[in-house]
Motif scaffolding. Structure first.
Motif, PDB file in Angstrom:
ATOM      1  N   TRP A 170     -15.644  16.788  10.020  1.00  0.00           N
ATOM      2  CA  TRP A 170     -14.292  16.789  10.572  1.00  0.00           C
ATOM      3  C   TRP A 170     -13.290  17.387   9.585  1.00  0.00           C
ATOM      4  O   TRP A 170     -12.310  18.027   9.991  1.00  0.00           O
ATOM      5  CB  TRP A 170     -13.875  15.377  10.987  1.00  0.00           C
ATOM      6  N   ASP A 171     -13.527  17.182   8.299  1.00  0.00           N
ATOM      7  CA  ASP A 171     -12.676  17.833   7.297  1.00  0.00           C
ATOM      8  C   ASP A 171     -12.832  19.358   7.365  1.00  0.00           C
ATOM      9  O   ASP A 171     -11.849  20.105   7.268  1.00  0.00           O
ATOM     10  CB  ASP A 171     -13.045  17.352   5.882  1.00  0.00           C
ATOM     11  N   ARG A 172     -14.061  19.816   7.562  1.00  0.00           N
ATOM     12  CA  ARG A 172     -14.315  21.256   7.660  1.00  0.00           C
ATOM     13  C   ARG A 172     -13.712  21.833   8.945  1.00  0.00           C
ATOM     14  O   ARG A 172     -13.232  22.972   8.952  1.00  0.00           O
ATOM     15  CB  ARG A 172     -15.828  21.526   7.612  1.00  0.00           C
ATOM     16  N   LEU A 173     -13.767  21.052  10.031  1.00  0.00           N
ATOM     17  CA  LEU A 173     -13.166  21.506  11.290  1.00  0.00           C
ATOM     18  C   LEU A 173     -11.653  21.608  11.136  1.00  0.00           C
ATOM     19  O   LEU A 173     -11.022  22.546  11.654  1.00  0.00           O
ATOM     20  CB  LEU A 173     -13.526  20.543  12.417  1.00  0.00           C
ATOM     21  N   LYS A 174     -11.061  20.672  10.414  1.00  0.00           N
ATOM     22  CA  LYS A 174      -9.622  20.731  10.145  1.00  0.00           C
ATOM     23  C   LYS A 174      -9.289  21.957   9.293  1.00  0.00           C
ATOM     24  O   LYS A 174      -8.253  22.602   9.500  1.00  0.00           O
ATOM     25  CB  LYS A 174      -9.169  19.457   9.429  1.00  0.00           C
ATOM     26  N   ASP A 175     -10.159  22.285   8.344  1.00  0.00           N
ATOM     27  CA  ASP A 175      -9.966  23.493   7.532  1.00  0.00           C
ATOM     28  C   ASP A 175      -9.907  24.743   8.420  1.00  0.00           C
ATOM     29  O   ASP A 175      -9.093  25.639   8.194  1.00  0.00           O
ATOM     30  CB  ASP A 175     -11.100  23.645   6.524  1.00  0.00           C
ATOM     31  N   LEU A 176     -10.801  24.806   9.416  1.00  0.00           N
ATOM     32  CA  LEU A 176     -10.809  25.944  10.336  1.00  0.00           C
ATOM     33  C   LEU A 176      -9.498  25.999  11.108  1.00  0.00           C
ATOM     34  O   LEU A 176      -8.902  27.081  11.249  1.00  0.00           O
ATOM     35  CB  LEU A 176     -11.988  25.824  11.305  1.00  0.00           C
ATOM     36  N   PHE A 177      -9.046  24.868  11.582  1.00  0.00           N
ATOM     37  CA  PHE A 177      -7.808  24.802  12.363  1.00  0.00           C
ATOM     38  C   PHE A 177      -6.609  25.234  11.523  1.00  0.00           C
ATOM     39  O   PHE A 177      -5.715  25.943  11.997  1.00  0.00           O
ATOM     40  CB  PHE A 177      -7.619  23.367  12.869  1.00  0.00           C
ATOM     41  N   LEU A 178      -6.603  24.844  10.247  1.00  0.00           N
ATOM     42  CA  LEU A 178      -5.452  25.125   9.379  1.00  0.00           C
ATOM     43  C   LEU A 178      -5.607  26.416   8.571  1.00  0.00           C
ATOM     44  O   LEU A 178      -4.725  26.733   7.774  1.00  0.00           O
ATOM     45  CB  LEU A 178      -5.244  23.959   8.401  1.00  0.00           C
ATOM     46  N   SER A 179      -6.679  27.159   8.772  1.00  0.00           N
ATOM     47  CA  SER A 179      -6.929  28.318   7.914  1.00  0.00           C
ATOM     48  C   SER A 179      -5.791  29.344   7.924  1.00  0.00           C
ATOM     49  O   SER A 179      -5.430  29.854   6.851  1.00  0.00           O
ATOM     50  CB  SER A 179      -8.261  28.985   8.281  1.00  0.00           C
ATOM     51  N   PRO A 180      -5.174  29.672   9.088  1.00  0.00           N
ATOM     52  CA  PRO A 180      -4.053  30.618   9.015  1.00  0.00           C
ATOM     53  C   PRO A 180      -2.864  30.070   8.231  1.00  0.00           C
ATOM     54  O   PRO A 180      -2.188  30.811   7.498  1.00  0.00           O
ATOM     55  CB  PRO A 180      -3.684  30.853  10.486  1.00  0.00           C
ATOM     56  N   VAL A 181      -2.612  28.762   8.374  1.00  0.00           N
ATOM     57  CA  VAL A 181      -1.504  28.135   7.647  1.00  0.00           C
ATOM     58  C   VAL A 181      -1.801  28.121   6.157  1.00  0.00           C
ATOM     59  O   VAL A 181      -0.947  28.443   5.329  1.00  0.00           O
ATOM     60  CB  VAL A 181      -1.253  26.705   8.168  1.00  0.00           C
ATOM     61  N   ASN A 182      -3.039  27.761   5.804  1.00  0.00           N
ATOM     62  CA  ASN A 182      -3.428  27.806   4.399  1.00  0.00           C
ATOM     63  C   ASN A 182      -3.355  29.225   3.849  1.00  0.00           C
ATOM     64  O   ASN A 182      -3.026  29.436   2.687  1.00  0.00           O
ATOM     65  CB  ASN A 182      -4.854  27.268   4.235  1.00  0.00           C
ATOM     66  N   GLY A 183      -3.662  30.190   4.717  1.00  0.00           N
ATOM     67  CA  GLY A 183      -3.585  31.577   4.297  1.00  0.00           C
ATOM     68  C   GLY A 183      -2.167  32.020   4.003  1.00  0.00           C
ATOM     69  O   GLY A 183      -1.957  32.977   3.250  1.00  0.00           O
ATOM     70  N   LEU A 184      -1.176  31.328   4.577  1.00  0.00           N
ATOM     71  CA  LEU A 184       0.222  31.679   4.340  1.00  0.00           C
ATOM     72  C   LEU A 184       0.829  30.891   3.187  1.00  0.00           C
ATOM     73  O   LEU A 184       1.428  31.473   2.283  1.00  0.00           O
ATOM     74  CB  LEU A 184       1.043  31.460   5.608  1.00  0.00           C
TER      75      LEU A 184
END
Length: 509
Positions: A78-92
């Motif tokens: 679930w932590d990894r799934l959250k990473d996928l969901f937030l990847s564009p935000v983390n990218g910014l």
């Protein structure tokens, strides 16, 4: 600059000729860079469950060869799934925790997002759009062409150099589409054909982008992703730009001279419409004093950007101060310059504001591509697979000489450039993995940046996934197969020269 170069492109000229055989079936269209990066994000996320996690020891910001070791991840599904969901935000605007190495929005630690690059791209977009709306760039090229009308070969060389300067300094790409209406009647009037008109623009700007010196969308993004300054490696890139621009100009001028001597050798024979345009000639162009001032300010802004990013002290130029400017300062420079150009160019307060807004909007695609690509990097880092991939690549290139390593870096980037034709997206995606390989090979990371941008620029000269190529050919009414036939010898020559420069760059390190 290359934005989303794989967006919908006009069909090549001549596609409308002949029977329509496409009815009843859907034509294949290569997906956009956005679609490619989104698909890649999901694919990389899935692969992180299969690729073993591991890390290198780090010293002075660089991985230490021979220290790769497996690690056990503390994050669950679930932590990894959250990473996928937030990847564009983390990218910014993601922040990497110094203790865990995990990047999250709003965390504490070192900044990992591409917010600085994001804002800089919007600022450059605003500046270029404001300048274009004043009419100064179009009028300037037209005036230059008029003055050299009686010196045809010199005119070709000068025009290609001007477009190449645009490519090497700010990645001139989509902006070239506005010059075909000017260049076609000019070249036809001089006794050339549509192939000359198309290639003066397309090859000129394309070769400049291939040999980018401070192009923010290629060199800038790649250098940022590689953890080095934009000015690192600039001397090699300047030498490349001079040689490649001269090579391309000589090639186009040779073809132009050949068809004037024997029109039957033209790859795009004149049509009745071409003959009519040739007889009409081109209208006189007057460059106003305001436009002259705008052009001076436009050139001065890019010259100052070059001055501000070059590490003069590192290249032993002691009489010039090293400012060490980076994306925050450069973004401010272009925003201020955009306002000045708008006011000087008589756009007025509202016109300037509208142009700045429109320019930022036009370039939001490039900025978002960088954000998505950086998000992929964050996914890999959070799953601790970046170093695993780096270790595999290091094993593949290990033992090669520095010159062979440089050429291999060029070769590795060629397929990436086809699938991700956005130069900024390609840079943000590839550099975090490829740049550390330079540390293992004993060469500077700037050489990997040069290899990447050369591969990206080389592919984007001919790729059918580029709206700049296909759109330009459609405007010039040159078929894609005709263009490929013209480009084939030049592409081979460029390949050899670029490989030579990369080997020289590796040897001089």
């Amino acid at each position: 600059m290359t934005l989303d170069s794989a967006t919908t492109a006009p069909q090549p000229a001549g596609a409308e000729n002949g029977p329509d055989t496409s009815k009843g079936r859907r034509q294949f269209r290569f997906p956009s860079a956005f679609a490619v990066l989104i698909a890649l994000t999901v694919a990389v996320w899935a692969l992180t469950f299969l690729i073993p996690a591991g890390r290198y020891d780090v010293k002075d910001g660089s991985p230490v060869p021979g220290t790769y070791h497996p690690v056990q991840l503390a994050t669950g599904f679930w932590d990894r799934l959250k990473d996928l969901f937030l990847s564009p935000v983390n990218g910014l605007y993601g922040v990497t925790d110094a203790g865990t190495g995990i990047t999250t929005p709003g965390g504490t630690g070192s900044f990992a997002g591409a917010a600085g690059v994001f804002l800089f791209i919007l600022a450059v977009g605003a500046f270029i759009t404001v300048t274009m709306r004043t009419g100064a760039l179009t009028a300037g090229v037209a005036r230059l062409a008029q003055r050299l009308r009686n010196h045809r070969t010199l005119l070709l060389v000068v025009l290609m150099t001007v477009f190449s300067l645009g490519g090497t300094t700010y990645g001139m790409a989509e902006e070239t589409l506005g010059f075909y209406g000017l260049m076609i009647p000019l070249m036809l009037g001089l006794g050339y054909d549509r192939m000359v008109a198309a290639t003066v623009i397309m090859v000129g700007a394309g070769v400049g982008t291939l040999a980018s010196t401070v192009n923010p969308f290629a060199t800038g993004v790649a250098s940022d992703s590689a953890g080095i300054g934009t000015g690192d490696g600039i001397l090699l890139r300047m030498a490349m730009w001079v040689c490649l621009t001269a090579l391309a100009a000589a090639y186009v001028a040779r073809y132009a001279r050949r068809i004037t001597q024997d029109p039957a050798r033209s790859l795009t024979p004149l049509t009745e419409d071409d003959r009519r345009i040739k007889e009409e000639g081109s209208d006189a162009v007057r460059l106003t004093s305001r436009q002259r001032t705008v052009l001076c300010l436009f050139a001065a802004t890019f010259l100052f950007m070059i001055f501000a990013v070059v590490p003069w002290s590192d290249i032993h130029v002691t009489f010039l101060p090293t400012l060490g400017w980076y994306f925050p300062e450069l973004a401010a420079l272009f925003i201020v310059a955009a306002i000045l150009v708008g006011l000087i160019g008589a756009l007025g307060e509202k016109g300037t504001a509208d142009a700045i807004t429109a320019g930022a909007g036009d370039f939001i695609g490039a900025a978002m591509i960088v954000m998505l690509a950086r998000g992929v990097t964050v996914l890999m880092n959070n799953a601790s697979v970046t170093d695993t991939i780096l270790d595999a690549l290091q094993s593949a290139v290990g033992g090669t000489s520095s010159g062979v390593f440089a050429v291999l870096m060029f070769a590795v980037n060629l397929p990436l450039a086809f699938f991700v034709p956005s130069s900024s997206g390609h840079a943000a995606l590839a550099m975090p993995i490829l740049a550390p390989l330079a540390d293992f090979a004993g060469v500077g990371r700037a050489l990997v940046v040069t290899a990447y941008q050369s591969a990206s620029g080389w592919v984007n000269l001919i790729t059918p996934t580029s709206a700049v190529v296909m759109g330009g050919l459609a405007l010039a009414k040159v078929r894609y197969d005709q263009y490929l036939r013209f480009m084939a010898p030049l592409m081979g020559a460029l390949l050899v020269v670029v490989a030579g420069f990369l080997v020289i760059g590796a040897a001089l390190h």
